[in-house]
Design an enzyme around this catalytic site. Sequence first.
Site, PDB file in Angstrom:
ATOM      1  N   ASP A  51       0.953  -1.332  -0.045  1.00 44.05           N
ATOM      2  CA  ASP A  51      -0.113   0.120  -0.041  1.00 44.05           C
ATOM      3  C   ASP A  51       0.910   1.241  -0.038  1.00 44.05           C
ATOM      4  O   ASP A  51       2.051   1.116   0.409  1.00 44.05           O
ATOM      5  CB  ASP A  51      -1.006  -0.054   1.152  1.00 44.05           C
ATOM      6  CG  ASP A  51      -1.917  -0.774   1.343  1.00 44.05           C
ATOM      7  OD1 ASP A  51      -1.998  -1.776   0.242  1.00 44.05           O
ATOM      8  OD2 ASP A  51      -2.829  -0.733   1.971  1.00 44.05           O
ATOM      9  N   HIS A 102      -6.124   3.261  -4.042  1.00 41.10           N
ATOM     10  CA  HIS A 102      -5.991   3.442  -2.541  1.00 41.10           C
ATOM     11  C   HIS A 102      -6.344   4.970  -2.228  1.00 41.10           C
ATOM     12  O   HIS A 102      -5.787   5.674  -1.424  1.00 41.10           O
ATOM     13  CB  HIS A 102      -4.704   3.319  -2.295  1.00 41.10           C
ATOM     14  CG  HIS A 102      -4.575   2.893  -0.633  1.00 41.10           C
ATOM     15  ND1 HIS A 102      -5.218   2.353   0.064  1.00 41.10           N
ATOM     16  CD2 HIS A 102      -3.417   3.280   0.186  1.00 41.10           C
ATOM     17  CE1 HIS A 102      -4.667   2.227   1.370  1.00 41.10           C
ATOM     18  NE2 HIS A 102      -3.812   2.771   1.256  1.00 41.10           N
ATOM     19  N   HIS A 106      -5.537   9.630   0.520  1.00 38.82           N
ATOM     20  CA  HIS A 106      -5.395   8.753   1.741  1.00 38.82           C
ATOM     21  C   HIS A 106      -6.152   9.255   2.770  1.00 38.82           C
ATOM     22  O   HIS A 106      -5.429   9.310   3.982  1.00 38.82           O
ATOM     23  CB  HIS A 106      -4.027   8.295   2.013  1.00 38.82           C
ATOM     24  CG  HIS A 106      -3.572   7.396   2.710  1.00 38.82           C
ATOM     25  ND1 HIS A 106      -3.631   7.098   4.014  1.00 38.82           N
ATOM     26  CD2 HIS A 106      -3.435   5.768   2.222  1.00 38.82           C
ATOM     27  CE1 HIS A 106      -3.387   5.909   4.594  1.00 38.82           C
ATOM     28  NE2 HIS A 106      -3.073   5.120   3.419  1.00 38.82           N
ATOM     29  N   HIS A 202       3.761  -2.607   3.260  1.00 39.66           N
ATOM     30  CA  HIS A 202       3.720  -1.273   2.555  1.00 39.66           C
ATOM     31  C   HIS A 202       5.007  -0.921   1.897  1.00 39.66           C
ATOM     32  O   HIS A 202       6.081  -1.144   2.693  1.00 39.66           O
ATOM     33  CB  HIS A 202       3.725   0.087   3.800  1.00 39.66           C
ATOM     34  CG  HIS A 202       2.188  -0.056   4.374  1.00 39.66           C
ATOM     35  ND1 HIS A 202       1.776  -1.062   5.306  1.00 39.66           N
ATOM     36  CD2 HIS A 202       1.102   0.623   4.405  1.00 39.66           C
ATOM     37  CE1 HIS A 202       0.289  -0.791   5.673  1.00 39.66           C
ATOM     38  NE2 HIS A 202       0.156   0.276   4.986  1.00 39.66           N
TER      39      HIS A 202
HETATM   40 ZN   LIG Z   1      -2.624   3.141   3.029  1.00 39.21          ZN
END
Ligand SMILES: [Zn+2]
Length: 238
Positions: A51, A102, A106, A202
């Site tokens: 991510d 995503h 954010h 991540h």
């Molecule tokens: Zn995130």
Amino acid sequence: MTRPESVAAVAVGAGLAVGAWFYAALYPTSQLFGRVVIAGEDPGELALTYDDGPNPAATPRLLEVLAKHEVRATFFLIGESVRRQPGLAREIAAAGHAIGNHTMTHPWLSYRSAARIRGEIAGGSAAIEDVIGGEVRLFRPPHGARRPVVLRVAEELGLATVNWNIITHDWRVQPPESIVEKVRNGLRRNRAHGRGSNILLHDGAMDQPRMPSVRATETIIADAKAAGMRFVTPEAWV
Ligand SMILES: [Zn+2]
């Protein structure tokens, strides 16, 4: 007159309602607000999902590791980072990895207006599709946070919402071994429950130091290959 026990009952009821809301909105595998893709029923399958990229400080190295081991992973990209790093986003796509939305910036979608939610999700898809030229079909809400309108808007925009069932807290700086340990525990738990593994990692937002996650990836892949597991993307579970 209000009796103390009825006050207590209301307080307990309200507490449960608040608890249920937090569970439905924030618990990664909850299905109470609508369908969220987690994993299939085959414990031999795992998905590596990354991510917050693209991140010039980690994503290129991660792509090298994945290429070396011929593993296809999934990247949930932030729209504004894609705009800043279009070349890197194209590299991810060209390497054959699955790419998901995503959001644009954010935010915690569980606390935003319906209009903002739509703008964030539609904007994220548009930013990615403009750059990579393909259609985006997967969506991961930031922090996994949602409420019914988040899932409804994603579906209207042709996106399957995807969370995870193994979390490594790798947004906090830690040695790769600690990330690997959490993945091993999660794989063991999922095997015991007869389900596949959807691992949240991540590569990070712009310039975040995410090399421990990249190094952990080497070991996670070696472990999985030694155990005869198959790498999939969440598309296999939609
Ligand atoms: Zn995130």
